[in-house]
Enzyme design. Structure first.
Site, short mmCIF file in Angstrom:
data_model
loop_
_atom_site.label_atom_id
_atom_site.label_comp_id
_atom_site.label_asym_id
_atom_site.label_seq_id
_atom_site.Cartn_x
_atom_site.Cartn_y
_atom_site.Cartn_z
N LYS A 106 67.96 63.92 23.17
CA LYS A 106 67.73 63.48 24.56
C LYS A 106 66.61 64.30 25.17
CE LYS A 106 69.34 60.47 27.51
NZ LYS A 106 69.91 59.15 27.19
N THR A 190 71.44 47.07 26.51
CA THR A 190 72.57 47.86 27.02
C THR A 190 73.55 46.94 27.74
OG1 THR A 190 71.14 49.78 27.20
CG2 THR A 190 73.20 49.85 28.46
P1 NAD Z 1 67.88 52.55 36.27
O1 NAD Z 1 67.04 53.70 36.70
O2 NAD Z 1 67.23 51.32 35.78
O3 NAD Z 1 68.88 52.13 37.48
C1 NAD Z 1 69.78 53.03 38.08
C2 NAD Z 1 70.47 52.29 39.23
O4 NAD Z 1 71.45 53.15 39.81
C3 NAD Z 1 69.54 51.87 40.37
O5 NAD Z 1 69.96 50.65 40.91
C4 NAD Z 1 69.73 53.01 41.39
O6 NAD Z 1 69.43 52.61 42.71
C5 NAD Z 1 71.22 53.25 41.21
N1 NAD Z 1 71.64 54.57 41.69
C6 NAD Z 1 71.00 55.75 41.57
N2 NAD Z 1 71.71 56.72 42.16
C7 NAD Z 1 72.83 56.14 42.65
C8 NAD Z 1 73.98 56.61 43.34
N3 NAD Z 1 74.11 57.90 43.67
N4 NAD Z 1 74.95 55.72 43.65
C9 NAD Z 1 74.84 54.42 43.32
N5 NAD Z 1 73.78 53.92 42.67
C10 NAD Z 1 72.80 54.77 42.33
O7 NAD Z 1 68.86 53.17 35.17
P2 NAD Z 1 69.61 52.39 34.00
O8 NAD Z 1 68.73 52.43 32.80
O9 NAD Z 1 70.17 51.11 34.48
O10 NAD Z 1 70.78 53.44 33.73
C11 NAD Z 1 71.99 53.43 34.52
C12 NAD Z 1 73.05 54.22 33.76
O11 NAD Z 1 73.26 53.63 32.49
C13 NAD Z 1 72.67 55.69 33.50
O12 NAD Z 1 73.83 56.46 33.55
C14 NAD Z 1 72.12 55.64 32.08
O13 NAD Z 1 72.19 56.88 31.43
C15 NAD Z 1 73.04 54.60 31.48
N6 NAD Z 1 72.49 54.00 30.28
C16 NAD Z 1 71.34 53.24 30.31
C17 NAD Z 1 70.85 52.71 29.13
C18 NAD Z 1 69.63 51.84 29.12
O14 NAD Z 1 69.26 51.36 28.02
N7 NAD Z 1 68.99 51.57 30.22
C19 NAD Z 1 71.51 52.95 27.91
C20 NAD Z 1 72.67 53.70 27.93
C21 NAD Z 1 73.16 54.23 29.11
#
Ligand code: NAD
Length: 414
Positions: A106, A190
């Site tokens: 990571k 995802t």
């Molecule tokens: P992203 O940056 O595309 O979106 C994050 C979202 O969460 C946004 O809508 C943002 O406004 C919201 N957010 C941020 N802080 C917040 C808070 N305090 N309360 C509520 N909402 C909040 O990120 P993503 O890629 O969608 O990732 C989201 C989660 O999923 C993370 O924990 C990430 O590690 C996990 N994840 C993502 C992937 C991937 O492929 N994108 C894979 C595995 C895990």
């Protein structure tokens, strides 16, 4: 004493528990309790106003006994060393659960991309690759997108690495644009994986997805596509949120409209009058709750107010250990992050395989292979949770650590 909200130490505890439950020796825990390698880098970047800003970044490689390490790069103001370490450990577990030939890695940079220009972001992305170039590569450690990084950033990083390597190296990074060797289906992978887990969990609980009330916290890459898949499957997505607020309609939200209006950071609620907060959102009466934003959202404090009967963790670390225990006691089916969000790394693996062989698959082929991987993983974790009478999180950790534990033994590391 308050509950443990430290993701790194709580991950260590659960890895320890999983290894002990499976009868592995203490030396394996000593090996797996921290990443094998952790690089901290400081990167001077020329800003648009002519000044120089020095950014701090990290790359953690948890364990490479199975194969090269793999994991995303996060751009966020709250990135810190312990979070990156914990995330690299989760990647080892995810790769073990879906049976990929990788260990966990990571990366992260402390920055706020929402306040940076495209030029500044490009210079920072390239500086990061130069800073970590000696320890990464298609057969060593393969980065990918994570919070606030996207396919454009992957493209700049791939270009920088290719210059250093003096070859076109698409296999250095995944989550690239399709024209640069990205995979069909990666962007939505995802959310696809989470959807498959929801379908499997709903089957176990006798819930029909059609008409089920779904609440999604976070409207970024994971949350927005998931809301769309649920909406298309006939579920009623009654609430969604982002960092700035939440939207709620008991009759179901117009997800296509919201998708159309959200920005590239997953923000949409600012365009409307928010009707409730993120805290209230978690406690809405619903069938399926999907935390898809940030960690430590379901805690000892609010767990007793959560009404969903199925919780599927798209985000990393949204539920604390104490909350997991109490949900399990109440019979709530919680599908843990290391299983539910493994769709992203699975299609990243498919992307790397396609780059290595120079032959590209259709979206149907990708989705079919993804479905098989996630369904197999779900069933394996569910069966272990039943037969060993442990919650789904511990069962997932037991499945997840096994491959690395065995590979480390065969290599003679323990
Ligand atoms: P992203 O940056 O595309 O979106 C994050 C979202 O969460 C946004 O809508 C943002 O406004 C919201 N957010 C941020 N802080 C917040 C808070 N305090 N309360 C509520 N909402 C909040 O990120 P993503 O890629 O969608 O990732 C989201 C989660 O999923 C993370 O924990 C990430 O590690 C996990 N994840 C993502 C992937 C991937 O492929 N994108 C894979 C595995 C895990």
């Amino acid at each position: 004493m308050g509950e443990n909200l430290n993701l790194f130490t709580s991950t260590q505890e659960t890895i320890h528990e999983a290894l002990s439950k499976m009868g592995y020796e203490e030396s394996l825990y000593e090996l797996m309790k921290e990443p094998l390698r952790m690089l901290t880098v400081r990167m001077p970047v020329r800003m648009d106003d002519g000044s120089t800003k020095v950014f701090t970044g990290y790359r953690a490689q948890h364990n490479d006994s199975v194969g090269p390490t793999k994991g995303g790069v996060r751009f966020h103001p709250d990135v810190d060393e312990e979070e990156v370490k914990a995330l690299s450990m989760w990647m080892t577990l995810k790769c073990g659960i879906v049976d990929l030939p990788y260990g966990g890695g990571k990366g992260g940079i402390i920055c706020d991309p929402r306040t940076m220009s495209m030029g500044e972001l490009e210079r920072l992305s390239r500086a990061y690759v130069r800073a970590i170039s000696q320890i990464v590569g298609p057969t060593k450690d393969i980065p990918a997108p994570d919070v606030y990084t996207n396919s454009q950033i992957m493209a700049w990083m791939m270009d920088e690495y290719s210059r250093i390597d003096e070859f076109n190296s698409p296999g250095f990074i995944t989550g690239k644009p399709i024209v640069l060797g990205g995979s069909q289906g990666r962007e939505k992978a995802t959310a696809q994986g989470v959807t498959i887990c929801i379908e499997q969990a709903a089957k176990k609980r006798g819930i029909d997805i059609k008409g089920a009330r779904v609440v999604v916290q976070g409207f970024g890459n994971a949350g927005s596509f998931l809301a769309k898949f649920m909406h298309d499957a006939g579920a009623k997505v009654v609430a969604i949120s982002d960092a700035y607020g939440a939207l709620y309609d008991p009759k179901g939200l117009d997800i296509d409209y919201l998708l159309d209006r959200r920005d590239s950071f997953g923000t949409v609620t600012t365009l409307f009058e928010s009707t409730l907060s993120n805290k209230d959102l978690l406690e809405i009466d619903c069938d399926i709750l999907v935390p898809a934003a940030v960690s430590n959202q379901i805690t000892a404090e609010n767990v007793d107010n959560i009404k969903a009967s199925i919780i599927v963790e798209a985000a990393n670390g949204p539920t604390t250990k104490e909350a997991t225990k109490r949900l399990n006691e109440r019979g709530v089916l919680l599908v843990p992050d290391v299983l539910a969000s493994a769709g992203g790394v699975t299609v990243s693996y498919f992307e790397w395989v396609q780059n290595n062989q120079g032959y590209y698959w259709t979206e149907e082929e990708v989705n079919e292979k993804l479905e098989k991987k996630i369904v197999d993983a779900f069933n394996q974790v569910y069966e272990i949770s039943q037969s060993r009478r442990v919650n789904m999180r511990l069962a997932a950790y037991m499945v997840g650590v096994r491959k690395t534990a065995e590979a480390s033994r065969f290599r003679g590391w323990v």
